[in-house]
Design an enzyme around this catalytic site. Structure first.
Site, PDB file in Angstrom:
ATOM      1  N   ASP A  60       8.233 -18.805   4.383  1.00 37.01           N
ATOM      2  CA  ASP A  60       8.832 -17.629   3.835  1.00 37.01           C
ATOM      3  C   ASP A  60       7.963 -17.359   2.626  1.00 37.01           C
ATOM      4  O   ASP A  60       8.143 -17.998   1.766  1.00 37.01           O
ATOM      5  CB  ASP A  60      10.430 -17.953   3.478  1.00 37.01           C
ATOM      6  CG  ASP A  60      10.906 -16.542   2.804  1.00 37.01           C
ATOM      7  OD1 ASP A  60      10.359 -15.629   2.588  1.00 37.01           O
ATOM      8  OD2 ASP A  60      12.142 -16.584   2.808  1.00 37.01           O
ATOM      9  N   ARG A 147       7.809   7.508   2.925  1.00 40.08           N
ATOM     10  CA  ARG A 147       7.081   6.328   2.859  1.00 40.08           C
ATOM     11  C   ARG A 147       7.013   5.632   1.440  1.00 40.08           C
ATOM     12  O   ARG A 147       6.021   5.006   1.202  1.00 40.08           O
ATOM     13  CB  ARG A 147       5.837   6.238   3.702  1.00 40.08           C
ATOM     14  CG  ARG A 147       6.040   6.180   5.156  1.00 40.08           C
ATOM     15  CD  ARG A 147       6.563   4.763   5.581  1.00 40.08           C
ATOM     16  NE  ARG A 147       6.739   4.796   7.172  1.00 40.08           N
ATOM     17  CZ  ARG A 147       7.728   5.302   7.912  1.00 40.08           C
ATOM     18  NH1 ARG A 147       8.571   5.649   7.328  1.00 40.08           N
ATOM     19  NH2 ARG A 147       7.723   5.015   9.282  1.00 40.08           N
ATOM     20  N   TYR A 150       6.689   1.875   0.672  1.00 40.49           N
ATOM     21  CA  TYR A 150       6.089   1.457   1.185  1.00 40.49           C
ATOM     22  C   TYR A 150       4.580   1.480   0.938  1.00 40.49           C
ATOM     23  O   TYR A 150       3.715   0.811   0.692  1.00 40.49           O
ATOM     24  CB  TYR A 150       6.199   1.831   2.900  1.00 40.49           C
ATOM     25  CG  TYR A 150       5.042   1.093   3.830  1.00 40.49           C
ATOM     26  CD1 TYR A 150       5.123  -0.156   4.119  1.00 40.49           C
ATOM     27  CD2 TYR A 150       3.998   1.933   4.300  1.00 40.49           C
ATOM     28  CE1 TYR A 150       4.036  -0.666   5.020  1.00 40.49           C
ATOM     29  CE2 TYR A 150       3.245   1.793   4.977  1.00 40.49           C
ATOM     30  CZ  TYR A 150       3.008   0.281   5.613  1.00 40.49           C
ATOM     31  OH  TYR A 150       1.981  -0.116   6.174  1.00 40.49           O
TER      32      TYR A 150
END
Length: 248
Positions: A60, A147, A150
C-alpha cells in the site's frame, strides 16, 4: 531484440492489472528480475510462475512504513516503475477536499515515498537507477474537462520527476515520465461502466482520440521498457507523450 533488461532488478507498483501488469510481464520476458507490487496481493500472485517474476508483494503506497519495509526487503533495484495511480473525475467546483487529498497521495506522494526509499540504496552502492513515473497527458501538458484533481496531481508528478532528475543527474540516477492518453485497462473500463450511459461514454472517449482508437496497456509497457533499459541511458527529466495524437 531480446534480453533488454537481462539481469536487472525491477520493482513495479500497481502491477496487478492494466499497464503495471503488462509491464511486469514484458520486463520479465526481457530478462528482468521483477518484483510486482499491488494493494491486492491476489492480483500480483497470479503473475508468480512466469519466468522472471521473483515474488509477488502486497504494498500500500499510502503507508510509508509499508514502502520502507518493501525497500528493505528487496534492496537496491535497477528500475523503479511507479505505476500505481487513481483517476478521479470532476471540475474544481466538484472536487472535495477528500478527493483532492486522495489524488495527491496516490498519484504523487506514493511515487515520492518510493523514490525516497530506493534512491539511497543506489547511491550507497554507486549503481545506476532508472525511475519511470506514470503521469498523464491530462496534466500540465493538456487541460482536460472534469479532471481537476487528477490533472493537478499528474502535473505535480512531472515536477517531482524533473526535480529528481536534476538532483541526481551526475550520479547515474535517471527519472522520466510516461504521459499516456486514454488507455484501455480494467480501471478505464470500470469508469466507463460506472457512467450513466456506458455505450455513449465509450464512444466519446474513442471520438477524442485522433487515431480513432484507445491505446493498449502493452503499447504503454513498450515505452516503459525503453525508459527502463540502457538504450535510454542518455535520457532523463523528460515527459514522453503516448496518446494517439490526442494532444495535437
Amino acid at each position: 531484440m531480446v534480453g533488454r533488461l537481462q539481469g536487472k532488478k525491477v520493482v513495479i507498483t500497481g502491477a496487478g492489472a492494466g499497464i503495471g501488469r503488462a509491464s511486469a510481464l514484458l520486463f520479465a520476458k526481457e530478462g528482468a528480475l521483477v518484483y510486482p507490487t499491488d494493494r491486492d496481493l491476489d492480483l500480483v500472485t497470479q503473475l508468480v510462475g512466469t519466468p522472471g517474476i521473483v515474488k509477488a508483494i502486497r504494498l500500500d503506497i499510502l503507508k510509508k512504513e509499508d514502502v520502507d519495509a518493501v525497500a528493505k526487503e528487496i534492496g537496491r533495484v535497477d528500475v523503479l516503475f511507479n505505476c500505481a495511480g487513481w483517476v478521479p473525475g470532476g471540475s474544481i467546483l466538484e472536487t472535495s477536499d477528500a478527493t483532492w487529498d486522495q489524488a495527491m497521495n496516490l498519484n504523487v506522494k506514493g511515487a515520492f515515498w518510493m523514490s525516497q526509499a530506493f534512491i539511497p540504496l543506489s547511491l550507497a552502492e554507486k549503481k545506476g537507477l532508472s525511475i519511470v513515473n506514470m503521469s498523464s497527458a491530462a496534466s500540465s501538458i493538456k487541460g482536460v474537462p472534469n479532471r481537476c484533481a487528477y490533472s493537478v496531481s499528474k502535473g505535480a508528478l512531472i515536477a517531482l520527476t524533473k526535480s529528481i532528475a536534476a538532483d541526481f543527474v551526475g550520479q547515474a540516477i535517471r527519472a522520466n515520465n510516461i504521459c499516456p492518453g486514454t488507455v484501455d485497462t480494467p480501471s478505464f473500463r470500470g469508469r466507463v461502466n460506472d457512467s450513466a450511459d456506458p455505450d455513449q461514454a465509450m464512444k466519446d472517449f474513442i471520438a477524442r482520440q485522433k487515431m480513432g482508437r484507445l491505446g493498449t496497456a502493452e503499447e504503454i509497457a513498450a515505452l516503459a521498457l525503453y525508459l527502463a533499459c540502457d538504450e535510454s541511458v542518455y535520457v532523463t527529466g523528460q515527459e514522453f507523450i503516448i496518446d494517439g495524437g490526442w494532444c495535437l
